[in-house]
Scaffold this motif. Structure first.
Motif, PDB file in Angstrom:
ATOM      1  N   HIS A  25      43.562  66.455 -61.068  1.00 23.77           N
ATOM      2  CA  HIS A  25      42.442  65.522 -61.238  1.00 23.77           C
ATOM      3  C   HIS A  25      42.826  64.299 -62.067  1.00 23.77           C
ATOM      4  CE1 HIS A  25      40.381  69.371 -60.298  1.00 23.77           C
ATOM      5  NE2 HIS A  25      39.512  68.592 -59.685  1.00 23.77           N
ATOM      6  N   ALA A  26      44.107  64.054 -62.248  1.00 16.51           N
ATOM      7  CA  ALA A  26      44.544  62.957 -63.123  1.00 16.51           C
ATOM      8  C   ALA A  26      43.990  61.612 -62.676  1.00 16.51           C
ATOM      9  CB  ALA A  26      46.073  62.913 -63.191  1.00 16.51           C
ATOM     10  N   GLN A  27      43.987  61.351 -61.366  1.00 16.06           N
ATOM     11  CA  GLN A  27      43.495  60.058 -60.902  1.00 16.06           C
ATOM     12  C   GLN A  27      41.991  59.931 -61.100  1.00 16.06           C
ATOM     13  OE1 GLN A  27      45.517  57.479 -60.041  1.00 16.06           O
ATOM     14  NE2 GLN A  27      43.594  56.349 -60.219  1.00 16.06           N
ATOM     15  N   VAL A  28      41.276  61.038 -60.966  1.00 20.14           N
ATOM     16  CA  VAL A  28      39.838  61.019 -61.234  1.00 20.14           C
ATOM     17  C   VAL A  28      39.585  60.592 -62.673  1.00 20.14           C
ATOM     18  CG1 VAL A  28      37.751  62.430 -61.371  1.00 20.14           C
ATOM     19  CG2 VAL A  28      39.382  62.813 -59.519  1.00 20.14           C
ATOM     20  N   VAL A  29      40.374  61.141 -63.587  1.00 17.31           N
ATOM     21  CA  VAL A  29      40.244  60.781 -65.002  1.00 17.31           C
ATOM     22  C   VAL A  29      40.653  59.324 -65.218  1.00 17.31           C
ATOM     23  CG1 VAL A  29      41.006  61.310 -67.348  1.00 17.31           C
ATOM     24  CG2 VAL A  29      40.602  63.165 -65.725  1.00 17.31           C
ATOM     25  N   ASN A  30      41.737  58.905 -64.574  1.00 18.24           N
ATOM     26  CA  ASN A  30      42.170  57.504 -64.684  1.00 18.24           C
ATOM     27  C   ASN A  30      41.054  56.539 -64.307  1.00 18.24           C
ATOM     28  OD1 ASN A  30      44.748  58.286 -65.404  1.00 18.24           O
ATOM     29  ND2 ASN A  30      45.634  57.947 -63.386  1.00 18.24           N
ATOM     30  N   ASP A  31      40.309  56.909 -63.285  1.00 19.30           N
ATOM     31  CA  ASP A  31      39.288  56.000 -62.745  1.00 19.30           C
ATOM     32  C   ASP A  31      38.057  55.893 -63.639  1.00 19.30           C
ATOM     33  OD1 ASP A  31      40.901  55.475 -60.590  1.00 19.30           O
ATOM     34  OD2 ASP A  31      39.923  56.920 -59.258  1.00 19.30           O
ATOM     35  N   LEU A  32      37.942  56.752 -64.638  1.00 19.97           N
ATOM     36  CA  LEU A  32      36.815  56.665 -65.575  1.00 19.97           C
ATOM     37  C   LEU A  32      37.118  55.618 -66.631  1.00 19.97           C
ATOM     38  CD1 LEU A  32      36.082  60.481 -66.028  1.00 19.97           C
ATOM     39  CD2 LEU A  32      34.698  58.827 -64.737  1.00 19.97           C
ATOM     40  N   ASN A  33      37.297  54.415 -66.165  1.00 22.69           N
ATOM     41  CA  ASN A  33      37.720  53.310 -67.005  1.00 22.69           C
ATOM     42  C   ASN A  33      36.519  52.411 -67.279  1.00 22.69           C
ATOM     43  OD1 ASN A  33      39.596  51.796 -68.415  1.00 22.69           O
ATOM     44  ND2 ASN A  33      40.138  50.551 -66.648  1.00 22.69           N
ATOM     45  N   VAL A  34      36.316  52.053 -68.540  1.00 19.26           N
ATOM     46  CA  VAL A  34      35.162  51.211 -68.870  1.00 19.26           C
ATOM     47  C   VAL A  34      35.240  49.879 -68.146  1.00 19.26           C
ATOM     48  CG1 VAL A  34      33.983  49.975 -70.703  1.00 19.26           C
ATOM     49  CG2 VAL A  34      34.749  52.313 -71.096  1.00 19.26           C
ATOM     50  N   PHE A  35      36.354  49.168 -68.285  1.00 23.31           N
ATOM     51  CA  PHE A  35      36.546  47.935 -67.541  1.00 23.31           C
ATOM     52  C   PHE A  35      37.052  48.289 -66.144  1.00 23.31           C
ATOM     53  CE2 PHE A  35      37.289  45.233 -71.558  1.00 23.31           C
ATOM     54  CZ  PHE A  35      35.939  44.909 -71.599  1.00 23.31           C
ATOM     55  N   PRO A  36      36.470  47.712 -65.100  1.00 25.73           N
ATOM     56  CA  PRO A  36      36.841  48.086 -63.727  1.00 25.73           C
ATOM     57  C   PRO A  36      38.125  47.408 -63.253  1.00 25.73           C
ATOM     58  CG  PRO A  36      35.159  46.399 -63.659  1.00 25.73           C
ATOM     59  CD  PRO A  36      35.372  46.717 -65.124  1.00 25.73           C
ATOM     60  N   LEU A 176      27.728  56.551 -76.650  1.00 25.97           N
ATOM     61  CA  LEU A 176      28.605  55.375 -76.649  1.00 25.97           C
ATOM     62  C   LEU A 176      28.075  54.400 -75.607  1.00 25.97           C
ATOM     63  CD1 LEU A 176      31.121  54.607 -78.280  1.00 25.97           C
ATOM     64  CD2 LEU A 176      32.527  55.522 -76.441  1.00 25.97           C
ATOM     65  N   SER A 177      27.491  53.314 -76.086  1.00 24.62           N
ATOM     66  CA  SER A 177      26.775  52.398 -75.190  1.00 24.62           C
ATOM     67  C   SER A 177      27.676  51.787 -74.128  1.00 24.62           C
ATOM     68  CB  SER A 177      26.106  51.291 -76.007  1.00 24.62           C
ATOM     69  OG  SER A 177      27.074  50.560 -76.756  1.00 24.62           O
ATOM     70  N   VAL A 178      28.960  51.566 -74.477  1.00 18.17           N
ATOM     71  CA  VAL A 178      29.856  50.943 -73.502  1.00 18.17           C
ATOM     72  C   VAL A 178      30.060  51.856 -72.299  1.00 18.17           C
ATOM     73  CG1 VAL A 178      31.997  51.820 -74.568  1.00 18.17           C
ATOM     74  CG2 VAL A 178      32.047  49.703 -73.242  1.00 18.17           C
ATOM     75  N   LEU A 179      30.019  53.175 -72.503  1.00 20.11           N
ATOM     76  CA  LEU A 179      30.121  54.116 -71.383  1.00 20.11           C
ATOM     77  C   LEU A 179      28.867  54.048 -70.522  1.00 20.11           C
ATOM     78  CD1 LEU A 179      31.580  57.290 -73.177  1.00 20.11           C
ATOM     79  CD2 LEU A 179      32.836  55.623 -71.800  1.00 20.11           C
ATOM     80  N   LYS A 180      27.734  53.983 -71.181  1.00 20.09           N
ATOM     81  CA  LYS A 180      26.462  53.931 -70.455  1.00 20.09           C
ATOM     82  C   LYS A 180      26.379  52.670 -69.602  1.00 20.09           C
ATOM     83  CE  LYS A 180      21.474  54.404 -71.165  1.00 20.09           C
ATOM     84  NZ  LYS A 180      20.390  54.605 -72.181  1.00 20.09           N
ATOM     85  N   GLU A 181      26.801  51.555 -70.173  1.00 18.87           N
ATOM     86  CA  GLU A 181      26.751  50.291 -69.427  1.00 18.87           C
ATOM     87  C   GLU A 181      27.691  50.322 -68.230  1.00 18.87           C
ATOM     88  OE1 GLU A 181      26.849  45.493 -70.315  1.00 18.87           O
ATOM     89  OE2 GLU A 181      28.058  46.839 -71.552  1.00 18.87           O
ATOM     90  N   ALA A 182      28.859  50.945 -68.416  1.00 21.69           N
ATOM     91  CA  ALA A 182      29.841  51.005 -67.332  1.00 21.69           C
ATOM     92  C   ALA A 182      29.514  52.082 -66.316  1.00 21.69           C
ATOM     93  CB  ALA A 182      31.234  51.254 -67.908  1.00 21.69           C
ATOM     94  N   GLY A 183      28.593  53.007 -66.667  1.00 24.29           N
ATOM     95  CA  GLY A 183      28.208  54.060 -65.736  1.00 24.29           C
ATOM     96  C   GLY A 183      29.246  55.157 -65.598  1.00 24.29           C
ATOM     97  N   VAL A 184      29.976  55.458 -66.684  1.00 25.10           N
ATOM     98  CA  VAL A 184      31.010  56.491 -66.638  1.00 25.10           C
ATOM     99  C   VAL A 184      30.862  57.407 -67.854  1.00 25.10           C
ATOM    100  CG1 VAL A 184      32.665  55.075 -65.374  1.00 25.10           C
ATOM    101  CG2 VAL A 184      32.676  55.031 -67.882  1.00 25.10           C
ATOM    102  N   VAL A 185      31.446  58.601 -67.757  1.00 25.42           N
ATOM    103  CA  VAL A 185      31.574  59.477 -68.925  1.00 25.42           C
ATOM    104  C   VAL A 185      32.926  59.190 -69.571  1.00 25.42           C
ATOM    105  CG1 VAL A 185      30.107  61.268 -67.968  1.00 25.42           C
ATOM    106  CG2 VAL A 185      32.572  61.348 -67.531  1.00 25.42           C
ATOM    107  N   ASP A 473      32.723  47.814 -58.241  1.00 31.36           N
ATOM    108  CA  ASP A 473      31.542  47.059 -58.645  1.00 31.36           C
ATOM    109  C   ASP A 473      31.081  47.523 -60.025  1.00 31.36           C
ATOM    110  OD1 ASP A 473      31.681  45.912 -56.177  1.00 31.36           O
ATOM    111  OD2 ASP A 473      29.918  46.917 -55.346  1.00 31.36           O
ATOM    112  N   ALA A 474      30.569  46.611 -60.821  1.00 32.34           N
ATOM    113  CA  ALA A 474      30.085  46.973 -62.154  1.00 32.34           C
ATOM    114  C   ALA A 474      29.200  45.856 -62.681  1.00 32.34           C
ATOM    115  CB  ALA A 474      31.263  47.206 -63.105  1.00 32.34           C
ATOM    116  N   ARG A 475      28.501  46.172 -63.745  1.00 30.94           N
ATOM    117  CA  ARG A 475      27.747  45.163 -64.480  1.00 30.94           C
ATOM    118  C   ARG A 475      28.029  45.386 -65.952  1.00 30.94           C
ATOM    119  NH1 ARG A 475      23.643  41.566 -63.909  1.00 30.94           N
ATOM    120  NH2 ARG A 475      22.323  41.195 -65.751  1.00 30.94           N
ATOM    121  N   LEU A 476      28.713  44.448 -66.565  1.00 30.41           N
ATOM    122  CA  LEU A 476      29.118  44.578 -67.963  1.00 30.41           C
ATOM    123  C   LEU A 476      28.820  43.286 -68.698  1.00 30.41           C
ATOM    124  CD1 LEU A 476      32.598  46.339 -67.534  1.00 30.41           C
ATOM    125  CD2 LEU A 476      30.522  47.372 -68.463  1.00 30.41           C
TER     126      LEU A 476
END
Length: 566
Positions: A25-36, A176-185, A473-476
């Motif tokens: 699952h390494a790539q799944v974890v990699n993709d949980l990036n705050v900045f897209p 952690l608000s930055v996670l919430k805004e990015a839509g990731v854990v 896609d993201a909104r930051l």
């Protein structure tokens, strides 16, 4: 494993299963990036860290959970990279400390060990942030402690623990608000979850795809665990060997060949210095790990075989992986320097810096860095990489410029492990910080504290803006981002977005109020062509006529523009 009691073999089995699940699952974890942007590397960092622990097994038949956990922790500490990888290694180091005198461990012992691991992980971070891997580990530990008892089995406890761990991970965006805004854990928390899930699946009797025992993690900084693709056209029948061979092995010392107590690792290192460089050699029990760059790998193998037999062996032609502009691994470029350093007396001071991109590394060398480690975003160096650099520069006091917030913990961990010099890790979090610090490099005062202050003061007020492509896609920061757009940001602040790369860079410069500064250093990435560079230079001169511009062909990946403002 008998009931609720685990021994060393059980621990090896479960950690190997956890590592396999994380690797899957390494790539799944990699993709949980705050900045897209394409710089997610947490999954790879954590995977390489735990693989380093698995590779440190001295004896797979070891039945003491204390001895086994100690070896796992030692391997992870050396191979830790990235903030999450370092925290993971510290978590396991605390667990090992708790289990060190035990042959077996009950569920209560494991609960206590996990608590000690969490305490150590928190202490490893100067300013612990909730909503991260630390929170997931702590809340999991608290849950286990509240549920464990003498009657409980490991299997039943793990079922409930995994469920609670998932809930804890799902709560990280609320903390952690930055996670919430990015839509990731949190990505580090997710990596820890996959490790525990792998252990749970093994307890449940499920087979894990790709589960295997992994040797010492000897991949270069940032390398993915997957098989590397080599371009054989780089070395043809008409070429002459220039760069040598990257030679790595695990050697098992043999009583049929030597008295084990008579083996001295320093004697082996002294020999390797006569035929190569970039040397790493250390001993875990009866296993010796060796890494050396040499033109004569056969001599290395013949010499080592006097002491034992090989468990693993890897020899790679470095020409297939590196070109002539590579700073650290270019054997030809450093051959004379290495020879001179062997004869030179130990220096009073030296500086080690981290940078990604041939042009940036060369610039840092020209500014006075004694060693530039190839690394950065997606290529985080391990503690072992730093230790190798410390040995190379051979100085009494070594200043370290990590130049990336995700590398500072690994640098500090290496500093704590290294006993041959006074290591001063400077809190440089960007390439701009490192550049500014190196422009003020001077050892003339011969005063360690003053030199440290000079580095720190040089970084004050420096801003580093970065431009990269969006991969989702993201909104930051109130900015709508679409896949394929180019985004500009500074630290954690999203500042600009445009479908055209050069326009995103212009908007970023405006948002950073470039006109209020005296200097702008523009570092162009590998994907930014010559015509575009000329257009951007002209635009900056027109917009900010009083701003002094300096340009560097950085050739870095991920970031198409780095704008350093002083």
């Amino acid at each position: 494993m008998a009931g609720s009691v685990l021994d060393g073999r059980d621990l090896i089995k479960f950690i190997t299963a956890g590592a396999a699940n994380l690797r899957e699952h390494a790539q799944v974890v990699n993709d949980l990036n705050v900045f897209p942007i394409p710089d997610g590397d947490t999954g790879v960092n954590m995977s390489m860290t735990i693989d380093g622990g698995i590779g440190a097994f001295d004896d797979c038949n070891e039945n003491s959970i204390g001895e086994t956990s100690s070896k796992i922790a030692s391997g992870m500490l050396m191979n830790a990279r990235g903030n999450s990888g370092v925290i993971l290694s510290q978590l396991f180091a605390g667990i090992a400390d708790s289990l060190k005198d035990k042959k077996t461990a009950s569920v209560i012992d494991l609960a206590n060990a996990l608590k000690m691991g969490v305490d150590r992980a928190y202490k490893a971070v100067v300013n612990p942030t909730e909503g991260t891997i630390l929170t997931v580990a702590r809340e999991t530990s608290e849950f286990v402690s509240s549920r464990v008892n003498d009657e409980g089995s490991t299997e039943s406890l793990m079922t409930d623990t995994l469920r609670e761990m998932k809930d804890s991970l799902d709560r990280t965006p609320q903390l952690l608000s930055v996670l919430k805004e990015a839509g990731v854990v949190d990505s580090g928390g997710a990596g820890l979850y996959y490790i525990v899930e792998g252990i749970y699946r093994t307890l449940s009797g499920e087979d894990l795809p790709g589960e295997r025992e992994v040797p010492f993690s000897t991949a270069p900084a940032g390398a993915a665990p997957a098989q590397k693709k080599l371009d054989f056209s780089k070395f043809t029948e008409f070429d002459v060997m220039k760069y040598g061979y990257c030679t790595e092995c695990l050697l098992r010392l043999q009583t049929s060949k030597i008295e084990l107590s008579s083996f001295k690792i320093d004697n082996l290192i002294d020999f390797l210095k006569t035929i190569g460089d970039s040397i790493v050699a250390f001993q875990n029990g009866t296993i010796v790990k060796i890494h050396v760059h040499t033109l004569t790998p056969g001599i290395v193998l013949d010499y080592c075989q006097k002491y034992g037999e090989f468990l693993t062996l890897k020899i790679e032609n470095m020409t297939l992986e590196h070109n002539e502009s590579t700073v650290i691994n270019n054997f030809k470029a450093h051959e004379e320097i290495v020879k001179a350093e062997k004869k030179a007396e130990r220096k009073r001071y030296a500086t080690v810096a981290v940078a990604s991109g041939d042009g940036i590394r060369k610039t840092f060398q020209d500014l006075g860095a004694d060693c530039v480690i190839d690394g950065g975003q997606t290529k985080n160096p391990s503690a072992e990489d730093f230790i190798r650099a410390f040995d190379e520069v051979n100085a009494e006091t070594i200043f370290v410029l990590p130049n990336n917030s995700n590398i500072i913990l690994a640098a500090r961990q290496a500093a704590a492990l290294y006993t041959k010099a006074d290591i001063r890790v400077i809190d440089s979090r960007t390439i701009g910080d490192g550049y500014a610090a190196l422009t003020m490099l001077s050892y003339d005062s011969n005063d360690t504290e003053e030199i440290t202050r000079n580095f720190t003061e040089a970084m004050e007020g420096v801003q580093t803006g970065e431009v990269s492509i969006a991969v989702r896609d993201a909104r930051l920061g109130g900015i709508e981002i679409h896949t394929g757009d180019y985004i500009g940001f500074c630290g954690k602040d999203m500042l600009a977005c445009d479908s055209r790369r050069i326009e995103a860079a212009k908007k970023l410069a405006d948002s950073l109020h470039a006109g209020d500064h005296e200097f702008m250093i523009i570092i162009y990435g590998a994907a930014t062509g010559g015509a575009e560079r000329q257009d951007f230079h002209a635009a900056m001169k027109e917009r900010y006529p009083k701003l002094e511009l300096y340009e560097i062909d950085g050739r870095q990946d991920v970031y198409d523009y780095l704008l350093i403002l002083q």
